[in-house]
Design a protein around this motif. Structure first.
Motif, short mmCIF file in Angstrom:
data_model
loop_
_atom_site.label_atom_id
_atom_site.label_comp_id
_atom_site.label_asym_id
_atom_site.label_seq_id
_atom_site.Cartn_x
_atom_site.Cartn_y
_atom_site.Cartn_z
N UNK A 1 80.60 28.74 22.58
CA UNK A 1 79.25 29.30 22.78
C UNK A 1 78.87 30.27 21.66
N UNK B 1 86.56 22.50 29.69
CA UNK B 1 85.45 22.13 30.60
C UNK B 1 84.11 22.22 29.89
N UNK B 2 83.35 21.13 29.94
CA UNK B 2 81.99 21.18 29.42
C UNK B 2 81.87 20.91 27.93
N UNK B 3 82.99 20.64 27.26
CA UNK B 3 82.91 20.39 25.81
C UNK B 3 83.53 19.05 25.46
N UNK C 1 88.98 37.21 16.78
CA UNK C 1 89.60 37.98 17.86
C UNK C 1 90.13 37.05 18.95
N UNK D 1 77.63 15.04 33.88
CA UNK D 1 77.12 13.68 33.78
C UNK D 1 76.81 13.31 32.34
N UNK D 2 76.27 14.28 31.60
CA UNK D 2 75.96 14.02 30.20
C UNK D 2 77.27 13.79 29.42
N UNK E 1 86.09 29.59 24.72
CA UNK E 1 85.52 30.92 24.48
C UNK E 1 84.72 30.98 23.19
N UNK F 1 84.30 37.53 13.05
CA UNK F 1 85.27 38.45 13.65
C UNK F 1 85.48 38.19 15.14
N UNK G 1 76.95 24.71 23.04
CA UNK G 1 76.88 25.06 24.46
C UNK G 1 77.53 23.99 25.32
N UNK G 2 78.05 24.39 26.49
CA UNK G 2 78.68 23.40 27.37
C UNK G 2 77.67 22.35 27.86
N UNK G 3 78.19 21.16 28.13
CA UNK G 3 77.34 20.05 28.53
C UNK G 3 77.59 19.78 30.01
N UNK G 4 76.54 19.44 30.78
CA UNK G 4 76.73 19.08 32.18
C UNK G 4 77.64 17.84 32.29
N UNK H 1 93.15 35.22 17.69
CA UNK H 1 94.28 36.14 17.60
C UNK H 1 94.87 36.38 18.98
N UNK H 2 94.01 36.63 19.95
CA UNK H 2 94.48 36.94 21.29
C UNK H 2 95.19 35.74 21.91
#
Lengths: 572, 160
Positions: free
Chosen positions: A542, A464-466, A216, A552-553, A539, A212, A547-550, A219-220
């Protein structure tokens, strides 16, 4: 018996046994036996009774109750999302009926009821009061407040029947998945319809694969994108690649399932499963995968892409003019129709059709919904060269969004077929051993999808980060005069994350987005739907445990995934 | 004759006792039965209202509603990627924080881990986790400063 024998022997010993005496003696003996038996039974009963009354203190056997009481009241099971959030439930209500035999003044009763519920139909009310039934229905599903009001009218003969009513606490959020049901709690659409028997027979809650929270977000973001680009409709889908579970499914415009009568056909139409569309350049994923899989075309092979192809009165053009010649990689990244068509011409119609068949794009997909559209494709004998070339970039074939997502997930998933489902899966899923494409092909496509997002048409989807990989698709919409419109398009984006170890697939499209100043006059997928996909991923990831990656990685993983296709990219 | 009377008397007393017992037990059972049915009715009613309350709870916790409330009343917004961390990373952050000599507003110690080992793990990563974490630390320091300020304000109020 022994007692009787002894008596006999005694009588014989005394030798005074007349027949009469003998009979009396036997009778006495028998009475004694009966009395002793009685005494035993009596003692037993007394002991039992004393035990029950005084000693056991009422704690006899505990009554075993496995059934919940509410289950006796509610007759249709709840529908939950994968985390246990309520999507549909039934609440007990009361329905008002009348037993005409007990009514003293029908006319007065009718007037009072009409005053309380002005919406009641006069004719039907009259018929109810004239009926001979012991409970003629007047009004269904009264609220507790209304019940009090009816009671305070003081009309003899009115009765409340226990009833139940389906409620959807999250309103329109998941309406095209959950569906809705009629006043008698029969499912009319969605899971409510497909699983109608299950919901009525088994009262344990039905757990869907939906999340859910993610729903959401989807949907948004879609609603906002639709508003921003003044689009006519939008579709969004997130699928777990390993299990095929649909985590989110949104079709806009939608409606409130508690008031289905007020919804228009447009709103009720499920664009994810029922609508079939020409999906445009997303099909280049399949075209490229097939080209590499046949072995006839290598990733570094170069095709002429400068001149449009003219064939049988059609011309195949690119949206922007590209370089003179491009490699397979570049054709994918800049999304060249000319290049794709030339690739398709090389391996031919037969292989294309067989490949699309194995990806499940030629038949109706199986999913736990009744509202499923059948793909539109050229008939077997008429799968011409033109068809082959247009299908290579997603025109001339119409499939539904779910099908496209499942097929793309299959390619990304090392070729193991992904079977979409709306029901939460428990336990391990066994990978299909029969792969549609090899891991090497899958890997190459993933690398190209990463490049599209890093530096190609899908840059605005780079969250960002993915590690997001994807492919844009901008298809022309067939207008009412059955010609391709020049200014109406369907902008779609198919993405996966993390693309080097794919776990989730995202698909979204906007129907006929308009140009805006913010997008510098562009209305293509890269400008309209890609940013929405970026917002959705950043959004939702996570929440889905990615989880987002730094930075450099991220760079290191980028280099690793791109390495196998690097040689096919030009230096500039 | 006396023997017969005695026997009769004994049986009579026994009979009366048992009847009395039977009566009281059956009476008790009737009372308990009516209590059970009353309790059953109450349980059913409670479960029904529980069911309704669950529906209401689901309605009130509708993510769209929560989101609106969070925006309006708590001034919250969508979370940025650099503000998300796993427990492991937080442990490392706590260590880095101490090392970087940042102000410790909250009395929180890193989970017991040999310091040199954590340090080695941070060093070994080729892509400078420290720098990445520093962004998060700054965010947290800002956050904690604001909490400390608010706590100070609350403290003043309670003194007055």
């Amino acid at each position: 018996m022994s007692i009787v024998k002894t008596s006999f022997s005694q009588i014989k010993k005394r030798k005074i046994a007349t027949p009469k005496e003998r009979a009396v003696s036997i009778a006495k003996d028998r009475i004694t036996i009966i009395l002793v038996c009685f005494a035993f039974v009596w003692a037993g009963i007394t002991a039992g009774l004393s035990y029950v009354s005084w000693i056991s203190d009422g704690a006899f056997k505990p009554v075993n109750r496995s059934k919940s009481y509410s289950e006796n009241i509610i007759k249709r099971s709840d529908i939950l999302d994968r985390n246990g959030s309520l999507l549909a439930t039934a609440i007990p209500t009361a329905s008002l009926c009348v037993n005409t035999k007990h009514v003293l003044d029908a006319e007065e009763a009718r007037q009072k009821l009409k005053a309380l519920f002005p919406e009641l139909d006069n004719q039907r009310l009259r018929r109810a009061f004239e009926s001979s039934s012991s409970c003629a229905m007047i009004k269904r599903h009264l609220s507790p407040e209304q019940q009090v009001r009816v009671n305070s009218l003081g009309i003899v003969g009115l009765e409340f029947l226990p009833d139940e009513r389906r409620v959807y606490p999250v309103s329109n959020l998941a309406v095209h998945v959950v569906g809705y049901s009629d006043i008698d709690n029969n499912g009319l659409a969605g899971i409510e319809r497909f699983m109608n028997d299950r919901l009525q027979q088994d009262l344990s809650p039905l757990e869907l694969s939906l999340d859910l929270r993610v729903q959401t977000i989807m949907h948004r973001e879609l609603s906002e994108a639709m508003k921003e680009f003044n689009a006519e409709a939008a579709v969004g889908l997130i699928m777990d690649i390993a299990t095929g579970e649909v985590i989110s499914m949104v079709s806009l415009p939608d409606f409130d399932p508690s008031k289905p009568a007020r919804a228009s056909d447009e709103q009720k139409f499920n664009r994810v499963t029922l609508g079939v569309y020409e999906m445009g350049s997303s099909f280049k994923i399949f075209n490229t995968a097939l080209a590499l899989e046949t072995g006839e075309i290598k990733i570094g092979d170069v095709f002429e892409t400068a001149e449009p192809i003219h064939i049988g009165g059609f011309s195949i053009k690119d949206m922007e003019k590209h370089k003179h010649s491009m490699s397979v990689s570049e054709i994918f990244i800049v999304s060249s129709n000319i290049g794709s068509a030339k690739m398709a011409r090389k391996f031919g119609a037969k292989k294309q059709r067989a490949f699309l068949e194995r990806l499940g794009l030629t038949e109706k997909i199986s999913i736990e919904l009744m509202e499923v559209g059948t793909p539109l494709l050229p008939p077997k004998g008429k799968w011409s060269d033109i068809s082959t070339m247009t299908i290579s970039f997603g025109h001339g074939i119409a499939v539904n969004a779910l099908q496209l997502a499942a097929a793309a997930a299959t390619i990304i998933n090392d070729g193991h077929f992904v079977n979409p489902t709306l029901i939460k899966k428990t336990g391990e899923t066994v990978k299909d051993t029969d792969a549609v494409v090899s891991p090497a092909t899958s890997n190459a496509v993933r690398a190209l999808m990463r490049l599209v997002v890093k530096s190609g048409t899908g840059r605005r989807a780079n969250a960002d980060g993915y590690m997001v990989g994807g492919k844009t698709g901008t298809a022309d919409i067939v207008a009412k005069d059955k010609k391709y419109s020049t200014d109406a398009r369907r902008a779609s984006f198919v993405a996966a994350f993390p693309i080097d170890k794919p776990r989730y697939l995202v698909f979204a499209f906007l129907d006929n987005p308009k140009r805006s100043a913010k997008t510098f006059g562009y209305a293509t997928a890269g400008w309209t739907v890609a940013p929405a996909v970026r917002n959705i991923i950043s959004q939702a990831a996570p929440m889905l445990g990615v989880l987002p990656i730094p930075e450099e990685e991220l760079k290191a993983r980028d280099d690793k995934i791109i390495a196998p296709v690097k040689h096919s990219l030009s230096s500039e | 004759m006396v023997r017969y009377y005695t026997s009769f008397f004994v049986w009579l007393v026994l009979f009366i006792c048992v009847s009395a017992m039977l009566y009281s037990t059956s009476n008790e059972v009737t009372l308990l039965k009516s209590r059970i049915s009353k309790l059953n009715k109450e349980i059913a009613m409670e479960q029904t209202s529980l069911h309704v309350l669950k529906a209401e709870w689901a309605y009130l916790t509708n993510p769209i509603r929560i989101e609106k409330q969070a925006k309006k009343r708590l001034n919250m917004s969508v979370i940025a990627a650099n503000k998300i961390a796993s427990m492991d990373e937080l442990n490392k952050t706590a260590y880095v924080e101490r090392r970087a000599d940042t102000v410790n507003f909250v009395d929180r110690k890193p989970i017991e881990k040999p310091a040199n080992k954590v340090y080695a793990a941070t060093e070994n990563k080729p892509y400078g986790l420290d720098k990445f974490n520093q962004g998060r630390i700054n965010d947290r320091v800002r956050f904690e400063t604001s909490i400390a300020k608010r706590e100070a304000v609350i403290g003043n109020i309670s003194i007055q």
